[in-house]
Design a protein around this motif. Structure first.
Motif, PDB file in Angstrom:
ATOM      1  N   ARG A  15     -64.888 -36.789   5.555  1.00 30.39           N
ATOM      2  CA  ARG A  15     -64.167 -37.041   4.309  1.00 30.39           C
ATOM      3  C   ARG A  15     -63.663 -38.477   4.294  1.00 30.39           C
ATOM      4  N   PRO A  16     -63.756 -39.153   3.158  1.00 25.89           N
ATOM      5  CA  PRO A  16     -63.418 -40.572   3.120  1.00 25.89           C
ATOM      6  C   PRO A  16     -61.923 -40.844   2.950  1.00 25.89           C
ATOM      7  N   THR A  17     -61.571 -42.090   3.212  1.00 27.57           N
ATOM      8  CA  THR A  17     -60.257 -42.617   2.852  1.00 27.57           C
ATOM      9  C   THR A  17     -60.391 -43.301   1.497  1.00 27.57           C
ATOM     10  N   LEU A  18     -59.528 -42.943   0.569  1.00 25.14           N
ATOM     11  CA  LEU A  18     -59.514 -43.598  -0.734  1.00 25.14           C
ATOM     12  C   LEU A  18     -58.620 -44.829  -0.639  1.00 25.14           C
ATOM     13  N   VAL A  19     -59.160 -45.976  -1.023  1.00 28.66           N
ATOM     14  CA  VAL A  19     -58.391 -47.231  -0.994  1.00 28.66           C
ATOM     15  C   VAL A  19     -58.138 -47.656  -2.427  1.00 28.66           C
ATOM     16  N   LEU A  64     -60.186 -38.853  -6.110  1.00 27.48           N
ATOM     17  CA  LEU A  64     -59.533 -38.142  -5.009  1.00 27.48           C
ATOM     18  C   LEU A  64     -60.372 -37.002  -4.437  1.00 27.48           C
ATOM     19  N   TYR A  65     -61.539 -36.764  -4.971  1.00 25.14           N
ATOM     20  CA  TYR A  65     -62.343 -35.622  -4.544  1.00 25.14           C
ATOM     21  C   TYR A  65     -62.653 -35.687  -3.047  1.00 25.14           C
ATOM     22  N   ARG A  66     -62.236 -34.665  -2.296  1.00 23.29           N
ATOM     23  CA  ARG A  66     -62.527 -34.488  -0.873  1.00 23.29           C
ATOM     24  C   ARG A  66     -62.009 -35.621   0.017  1.00 23.29           C
ATOM     25  N   VAL A  67     -60.967 -36.321  -0.386  1.00 22.80           N
ATOM     26  CA  VAL A  67     -60.487 -37.405   0.466  1.00 22.80           C
ATOM     27  C   VAL A  67     -59.683 -36.849   1.646  1.00 22.80           C
ATOM     28  N   GLU A  68     -59.713 -37.575   2.729  1.00 24.17           N
ATOM     29  CA  GLU A  68     -58.937 -37.240   3.915  1.00 24.17           C
ATOM     30  C   GLU A  68     -57.579 -37.938   3.894  1.00 24.17           C
ATOM     31  N   SER A  69     -57.559 -39.175   3.425  1.00 21.09           N
ATOM     32  CA  SER A  69     -56.333 -39.965   3.391  1.00 21.09           C
ATOM     33  C   SER A  69     -56.419 -40.944   2.228  1.00 21.09           C
ATOM     34  N   VAL A  70     -55.253 -41.503   1.876  1.00 24.30           N
ATOM     35  CA  VAL A  70     -55.191 -42.408   0.720  1.00 24.30           C
ATOM     36  C   VAL A  70     -54.297 -43.599   1.041  1.00 24.30           C
ATOM     37  N   ALA A  94     -53.126 -35.982  -5.028  1.00 25.44           N
ATOM     38  CA  ALA A  94     -53.848 -36.281  -3.788  1.00 25.44           C
ATOM     39  C   ALA A  94     -53.688 -35.147  -2.777  1.00 25.44           C
ATOM     40  N   VAL A  95     -52.471 -34.641  -2.645  1.00 24.74           N
ATOM     41  CA  VAL A  95     -52.225 -33.553  -1.704  1.00 24.74           C
ATOM     42  C   VAL A  95     -52.948 -32.289  -2.160  1.00 24.74           C
ATOM     43  N   LEU A  96     -52.925 -32.014  -3.460  1.00 26.49           N
ATOM     44  CA  LEU A  96     -53.658 -30.861  -3.986  1.00 26.49           C
ATOM     45  C   LEU A  96     -55.153 -30.988  -3.717  1.00 26.49           C
ATOM     46  N   ALA A  97     -55.649 -32.234  -3.715  1.00 28.57           N
ATOM     47  CA  ALA A  97     -57.066 -32.475  -3.459  1.00 28.57           C
ATOM     48  C   ALA A  97     -57.422 -32.387  -1.978  1.00 28.57           C
ATOM     49  N   GLY A  98     -56.407 -32.227  -1.135  1.00 28.61           N
ATOM     50  CA  GLY A  98     -56.657 -32.056   0.287  1.00 28.61           C
ATOM     51  C   GLY A  98     -56.317 -33.236   1.167  1.00 28.61           C
ATOM     52  N   ALA A 116     -40.272 -45.020  -5.216  1.00 28.10           N
ATOM     53  CA  ALA A 116     -41.669 -44.607  -5.019  1.00 28.10           C
ATOM     54  C   ALA A 116     -41.895 -44.150  -3.584  1.00 28.10           C
ATOM     55  N   GLU A 117     -41.243 -44.791  -2.632  1.00 25.03           N
ATOM     56  CA  GLU A 117     -41.347 -44.361  -1.236  1.00 25.03           C
ATOM     57  C   GLU A 117     -40.862 -42.923  -1.081  1.00 25.03           C
ATOM     58  N   GLU A 118     -39.750 -42.609  -1.703  1.00 27.11           N
ATOM     59  CA  GLU A 118     -39.203 -41.259  -1.613  1.00 27.11           C
ATOM     60  C   GLU A 118     -40.164 -40.238  -2.206  1.00 27.11           C
ATOM     61  N   VAL A 119     -40.822 -40.608  -3.296  1.00 26.54           N
ATOM     62  CA  VAL A 119     -41.805 -39.723  -3.927  1.00 26.54           C
ATOM     63  C   VAL A 119     -42.936 -39.407  -2.958  1.00 26.54           C
ATOM     64  N   VAL A 120     -43.458 -40.425  -2.292  1.00 25.03           N
ATOM     65  CA  VAL A 120     -44.552 -40.238  -1.344  1.00 25.03           C
ATOM     66  C   VAL A 120     -44.091 -39.417  -0.141  1.00 25.03           C
ATOM     67  N   GLN A 121     -42.889 -39.650   0.313  1.00 24.49           N
ATOM     68  CA  GLN A 121     -42.363 -38.916   1.464  1.00 24.49           C
ATOM     69  C   GLN A 121     -42.209 -37.429   1.172  1.00 24.49           C
ATOM     70  N   ARG A 122     -42.016 -37.079  -0.088  1.00 22.35           N
ATOM     71  CA  ARG A 122     -41.825 -35.662  -0.457  1.00 22.35           C
ATOM     72  C   ARG A 122     -43.103 -34.985  -0.924  1.00 22.35           C
ATOM     73  N   ALA A 123     -44.229 -35.693  -0.898  1.00 18.61           N
ATOM     74  CA  ALA A 123     -45.458 -35.159  -1.495  1.00 18.61           C
ATOM     75  C   ALA A 123     -46.079 -34.017  -0.703  1.00 18.61           C
ATOM     76  N   GLY A 124     -45.784 -33.931   0.584  1.00 19.21           N
ATOM     77  CA  GLY A 124     -46.315 -32.826   1.371  1.00 19.21           C
ATOM     78  C   GLY A 124     -47.414 -33.196   2.337  1.00 19.21           C
ATOM     79  N   ALA A 125     -47.653 -34.486   2.542  1.00 24.07           N
ATOM     80  CA  ALA A 125     -48.650 -34.948   3.516  1.00 24.07           C
ATOM     81  C   ALA A 125     -47.959 -35.861   4.528  1.00 24.07           C
ATOM     82  N   ASP A 126     -48.640 -36.155   5.632  1.00 24.68           N
ATOM     83  CA  ASP A 126     -48.137 -37.193   6.533  1.00 24.68           C
ATOM     84  C   ASP A 126     -48.070 -38.503   5.753  1.00 24.68           C
TER      85      ASP A 126
END
Length: 294
Positions: A15-19, A64-70, A94-98, A116-126
């Motif tokens: 699975r790719p990294t989305l940049v 975001l299809y099948r991405v591993e990280s973003v 992104a988290v919903l997409a895996g 925005a940092e707080e939003v990312v921290q609460r999204a549910g991914a590392d």
């Protein structure tokens, strides 16, 4: 029982990294480094396949299809109205997409960026936050290049020093966070190793380029009026005046150990950047004219 041979190629391929921002100063370098290390990537841009546009949420799912990280780099800046909401929606999707990992390029000393940092921290991914402010490469790859070629840089920066940070260092930290263990949950605030005023930075560039380049300080309202007369888009004018009048008020006038913590080495010095950039001819007006004519 389903065997490996029965799985489709699409299901078994890495699975790719989305940049996002993959054609910009930081994102382009992140993408290049990931490719060099053999990691599959997908560059998110309006011209990408599939296309991606921060202003068009309908394009996000395909990217975001099948991405591993973003790697999240919001354009034009996290300080603009609507940025936090867009990052929230994008991170959730992104988290919903895996996606299992989110690395955010954030702004140092910007209240909106910290939201925005707080939003990312609460999204549910590392997550990993890469927080920085003024880039060295703004002088060679952005809006300050033309004034430097003209020999006069007019800015409302005053005498406030800034620890300019090199984009290559930023990209190295982002790639480490995307590819190595030990960076999840880390907030890296990145700076160069020393403080310089804009006047001092311009002087170092002039010395490296072997040319006289003047630095002219002006009030922020005069600067904004000049941009308007040059038909600079209002959104960009507003962003620049915000950065110069509020963020460049001394709040960032100290160096940090973020690059040392993330990479185990010292950050690149501005003088080294100026010498290397000058050696390419980027600040040579004669070379620029020949390039434009070609």
């Amino acid at each position: 029982m389903i065997t490996g041979s029965q799985l489709s190629t699409k299901e078994t391929e890495p699975r790719p990294t989305l940049v996002t921002g993959g054609t910009g100063k930081v994102g382009r370098r992140v993408a290049e480094r990931l490719i060099e290390r053999g990691f599959p990537i997908r560059v998110a841009s309006r011209d990408g396949k599939p296309p991606f546009d921060w202003e068009d949420p309908e394009t996000w799912a395909g990217a975001l299809y099948r991405v591993e990280s973003v790697f999240i780099s919001y354009y034009p800046d996290l300080a603009v109205p609507g940025a936090v909401g867009a990052v929230r929606s994008f991170a959730d999707l992104a988290v919903l997409a895996g996606a299992r990992q989110l690395v955010l390029l954030s702004g140092r000393g910007e209240q909106e960026a910290q939201r925005a940092e707080e939003v990312v921290q609460r999204a549910g991914a590392d997550w990993t936050i890469v927080r920085c402010a003024w880039f060295n490469q703004n002088f060679s790859e952005n809006y300050l290049l033309e004034p430097l070629l003209d020999g006069e840089v007019v800015l409302p920066a005053g005498d406030v020093p800034e620890p300019f940070v090199d984009v290559d260092d930023i990209a190295d930290v982002a790639v480490a966070a995307l590819t190595e263990d030990g960076h999840a949950g880390e907030l890296y605030e990145l700076t160069g190793p020393s403080l310089l005023t804009f006047a001092e930075a311009v002087a170092q560039i002039g010395e490296a380029a072997g040319r006289e380049i003047r630095y002219v300080p002006v009030p922020v309202d005069e600067y904004a009026s000049a941009l308007e007369k040059e038909d600079v888009p209002a959104e960009f004018t507003s962003l620049l005046t915000y950065l110069f009048s509020e963020v460049l008020d001394g709040r960032n006038a100290h160096v940090t150990d973020g690059i040392q913590r993330a990479l185990g080495r010292k950050p690149r010095d501005f003088g080294e950047y100026a010498r290397d950039a000058a050696a390419t001819g980027v600040w040579d007006p004669a070379l620029a004219r020949r390039t434009d004519a070609a």
